[in-house]
Design a protein around this motif. Structure first.
Motif, PDB file in Angstrom:
ATOM      1  N   TRP A  87       0.802  -1.217   0.000  1.00 29.61           N
ATOM      2  CA  TRP A  87       0.000   0.000   0.000  1.00 29.61           C
ATOM      3  C   TRP A  87       0.834   1.266   0.000  1.00 29.61           C
ATOM      4  CZ3 TRP A  87       1.596   1.758   4.711  1.00 29.61           C
ATOM      5  CH2 TRP A  87       1.881   0.797   5.694  1.00 29.61           C
ATOM      6  N   GLU A  88       2.157   1.148  -0.029  1.00 26.41           N
ATOM      7  CA  GLU A  88       3.016   2.344  -0.088  1.00 26.41           C
ATOM      8  C   GLU A  88       3.706   2.498  -1.439  1.00 26.41           C
ATOM      9  OE1 GLU A  88       5.168   3.771   3.660  1.00 26.41           O
ATOM     10  OE2 GLU A  88       5.084   1.604   3.906  1.00 26.41           O
ATOM     11  N   THR A  89       3.290   1.746  -2.434  1.00 28.38           N
ATOM     12  CA  THR A  89       3.900   1.865  -3.756  1.00 28.38           C
ATOM     13  C   THR A  89       3.561   3.222  -4.362  1.00 28.38           C
ATOM     14  OG1 THR A  89       3.825  -0.519  -4.172  1.00 28.38           O
ATOM     15  CG2 THR A  89       3.953   0.921  -6.091  1.00 28.38           C
ATOM     16  N   GLY A  90       4.589   3.945  -4.760  1.00 27.44           N
ATOM     17  CA  GLY A  90       4.367   5.268  -5.338  1.00 27.44           C
ATOM     18  C   GLY A  90       5.563   6.171  -5.130  1.00 27.44           C
ATOM     19  N   ALA A  91       5.385   7.430  -5.481  1.00 24.13           N
ATOM     20  CA  ALA A  91       6.471   8.407  -5.402  1.00 24.13           C
ATOM     21  C   ALA A  91       6.268   9.358  -4.234  1.00 24.13           C
ATOM     22  CB  ALA A  91       6.556   9.206  -6.699  1.00 24.13           C
ATOM     23  N   THR A  92       7.380   9.708  -3.607  1.00 24.97           N
ATOM     24  CA  THR A  92       7.378  10.707  -2.536  1.00 24.97           C
ATOM     25  C   THR A  92       8.249  11.874  -2.979  1.00 24.97           C
ATOM     26  OG1 THR A  92       7.124   9.034  -0.800  1.00 24.97           O
ATOM     27  CG2 THR A  92       7.974  11.189  -0.134  1.00 24.97           C
ATOM     28  N   VAL A  93       7.681  13.066  -2.933  1.00 26.18           N
ATOM     29  CA  VAL A  93       8.386  14.280  -3.361  1.00 26.18           C
ATOM     30  C   VAL A  93       8.765  15.119  -2.150  1.00 26.18           C
ATOM     31  CG1 VAL A  93       8.006  16.537  -4.449  1.00 26.18           C
ATOM     32  CG2 VAL A  93       7.466  14.451  -5.687  1.00 26.18           C
ATOM     33  N   VAL A  94       9.965  15.654  -2.187  1.00 23.30           N
ATOM     34  CA  VAL A  94      10.409  16.591  -1.145  1.00 23.30           C
ATOM     35  C   VAL A  94      10.841  17.886  -1.828  1.00 23.30           C
ATOM     36  CG1 VAL A  94      12.045  17.038   0.710  1.00 23.30           C
ATOM     37  CG2 VAL A  94      11.198  14.706   0.347  1.00 23.30           C
ATOM     38  N   GLU A  95      10.173  18.967  -1.477  1.00 26.19           N
ATOM     39  CA  GLU A  95      10.539  20.279  -1.990  1.00 26.19           C
ATOM     40  C   GLU A  95      11.350  21.012  -0.927  1.00 26.19           C
ATOM     41  OE1 GLU A  95      10.231  22.005  -4.905  1.00 26.19           O
ATOM     42  OE2 GLU A  95       9.735  20.013  -5.671  1.00 26.19           O
ATOM     43  N   VAL A  96      12.537  21.405  -1.296  1.00 22.97           N
ATOM     44  CA  VAL A  96      13.472  22.047  -0.373  1.00 22.97           C
ATOM     45  C   VAL A  96      13.287  23.564  -0.403  1.00 22.97           C
ATOM     46  CG1 VAL A  96      15.916  22.576  -0.024  1.00 22.97           C
ATOM     47  CG2 VAL A  96      15.188  20.206  -0.447  1.00 22.97           C
ATOM     48  N   LYS A  97      13.195  24.155   0.767  1.00 23.91           N
ATOM     49  CA  LYS A  97      13.077  25.607   0.873  1.00 23.91           C
ATOM     50  C   LYS A  97      14.086  26.131   1.895  1.00 23.91           C
ATOM     51  CE  LYS A  97       9.869  25.388  -2.069  1.00 23.91           C
ATOM     52  NZ  LYS A  97      10.227  25.727  -3.466  1.00 23.91           N
ATOM     53  N   VAL A  98      14.859  27.120   1.466  1.00 22.42           N
ATOM     54  CA  VAL A  98      15.844  27.718   2.378  1.00 22.42           C
ATOM     55  C   VAL A  98      15.559  29.194   2.619  1.00 22.42           C
ATOM     56  CG1 VAL A  98      17.659  26.059   1.833  1.00 22.42           C
ATOM     57  CG2 VAL A  98      17.433  28.145   0.452  1.00 22.42           C
ATOM     58  N   SER A  99      14.444  29.674   2.060  1.00 22.01           N
ATOM     59  CA  SER A  99      14.073  31.078   2.308  1.00 22.01           C
ATOM     60  C   SER A  99      12.553  31.190   2.316  1.00 22.01           C
ATOM     61  CB  SER A  99      14.645  31.999   1.232  1.00 22.01           C
ATOM     62  OG  SER A  99      13.988  31.795  -0.011  1.00 22.01           O
ATOM     63  N   ARG A 100      12.063  32.179   3.031  1.00 21.48           N
ATOM     64  CA  ARG A 100      10.622  32.424   3.097  1.00 21.48           C
ATOM     65  C   ARG A 100      10.067  32.791   1.724  1.00 21.48           C
ATOM     66  NH1 ARG A 100       6.923  31.112   6.421  1.00 21.48           N
ATOM     67  NH2 ARG A 100       5.812  33.075   6.088  1.00 21.48           N
ATOM     68  N   SER A 101      10.792  33.600   0.990  1.00 20.47           N
ATOM     69  CA  SER A 101      10.297  34.056  -0.311  1.00 20.47           C
ATOM     70  C   SER A 101      10.123  32.880  -1.267  1.00 20.47           C
ATOM     71  CB  SER A 101      11.260  35.092  -0.907  1.00 20.47           C
ATOM     72  OG  SER A 101      12.566  34.540  -1.061  1.00 20.47           O
ATOM     73  N   ASP A 102      11.047  31.932  -1.230  1.00 23.32           N
ATOM     74  CA  ASP A 102      10.951  30.751  -2.097  1.00 23.32           C
ATOM     75  C   ASP A 102       9.738  29.916  -1.714  1.00 23.32           C
ATOM     76  OD1 ASP A 102      11.521  28.857  -3.997  1.00 23.32           O
ATOM     77  OD2 ASP A 102      13.100  27.885  -2.835  1.00 23.32           O
ATOM     78  N   PHE A 103       9.513  29.753  -0.411  1.00 23.65           N
ATOM     79  CA  PHE A 103       8.362  28.966   0.039  1.00 23.65           C
ATOM     80  C   PHE A 103       7.053  29.636  -0.374  1.00 23.65           C
ATOM     81  CE2 PHE A 103       5.145  28.584   3.469  1.00 23.65           C
ATOM     82  CZ  PHE A 103       4.748  27.283   3.198  1.00 23.65           C
TER      83      PHE A 103
END
Length: 236
Positions: free
Chosen positions: A61-77
């Motif tokens: 039941w965990e087959t699939g993709a996991t995405v991680v978006e990296v943010k190092v600044s408030r403006s980028d987030f």
């Protein structure tokens, strides 16, 4: 509530992408999703999304993709939510933001997105998402939590595009497949030989034990016979 500031930045974007890839590969016992494949910054099409880190898992039941978006600044987030693939579609059945501790508040997260905070020492702490408190959850509770955070309308076509692109970079994947298949066959034959040798050694050990037992019994019988004969002579 006062919003966090960018002063908490302690890592570069590239450094956190490396951290994200390593986290994606962590098993549940180490607090991660246990992805078998994880990469950073690979495009999902000619004009598609480029996830900072993405991992793929195969686990019922965990087959699939996991995405991680990296943010190092408030403006980028804050700018991230305006991207087209954030509004509809996008890759990743499970999605997280990863940021230095204190950069993003939980109440700022888009629906269905988790948060991984990274301490100045590089420790990942999942504050929200499918892997939150994963080491404390039983099987059934984890399954429910994973399902609750799942994005059921993720763009599987673009995920496939990314995987095919990665495979193409490896060269002749059929040769790799044949080589691995031959390796498994050789390993199976060697395991068979080892198993037969183990059986032979076990049989030899049993035979040695049996012979030794018979020898000891014979010596004991002979010794008892000598003692009986000596006692008979002494009695006469």
């Amino acid at each position: 509530m006062k919003a966090p500031t960018s002063a908490v930045q302690a890592f570069s974007h590239a450094q956190l992408c490396d951290v994200a890839v390593k986290w994606l590969k962590r098993p549940h016992s180490a607090g991660g999703p246990g992805c078998l494949v994880a990469v950073s910054e690979v495009a999902t099409g000619w004009t598609g999304e480029i996830p900072d880190a993405i991992g793929f898992s195969l686990s019922h039941w965990e087959t699939g993709a996991t995405v991680v978006e990296v943010k190092v600044s408030r403006s980028d987030f804050l700018a991230d939510r305006r991207k087209p693939h954030r509004m509809v579609g996008g890759v990743g059945a499970w999605r997280y933001y990863m940021a230095p501790k204190g950069l993003i508040r939980l109440d700022e997260l888009p629906a269905g997105w988790g948060l991984i905070e990274v301490t100045p020492g590089g420790i990942c702490r999942v504050q929200a998402g499918a892997m939150a408190d994963v080491r404390k959850l039983g099987y059934d509770a984890l399954q429910l939590q994973v399902e609750r955070w799942k994005h059921h309308y993720a763009d599987r076509d673009r995920e496939q595009w990314l995987l095919v692109k990665l495979l193409a970079r490896l060269g002749d994947v059929e040769k790799l497949n044949r080589d691995r298949r031959d390796e498994y066959a050789i390993r199976a034959r060697l395991n068979g030989v080892i198993e037969e040798q183990a059986k032979t050694i076990s049989a030899q050990r049993r035979m040695i034990y049996k012979v030794g037992h018979l020898e000891r019994a014979a010596l004991k019988k002979a010794s008892n016979g000598e003692q009986t004969s000596l006692a008979h002579r002494v009695g006469n």
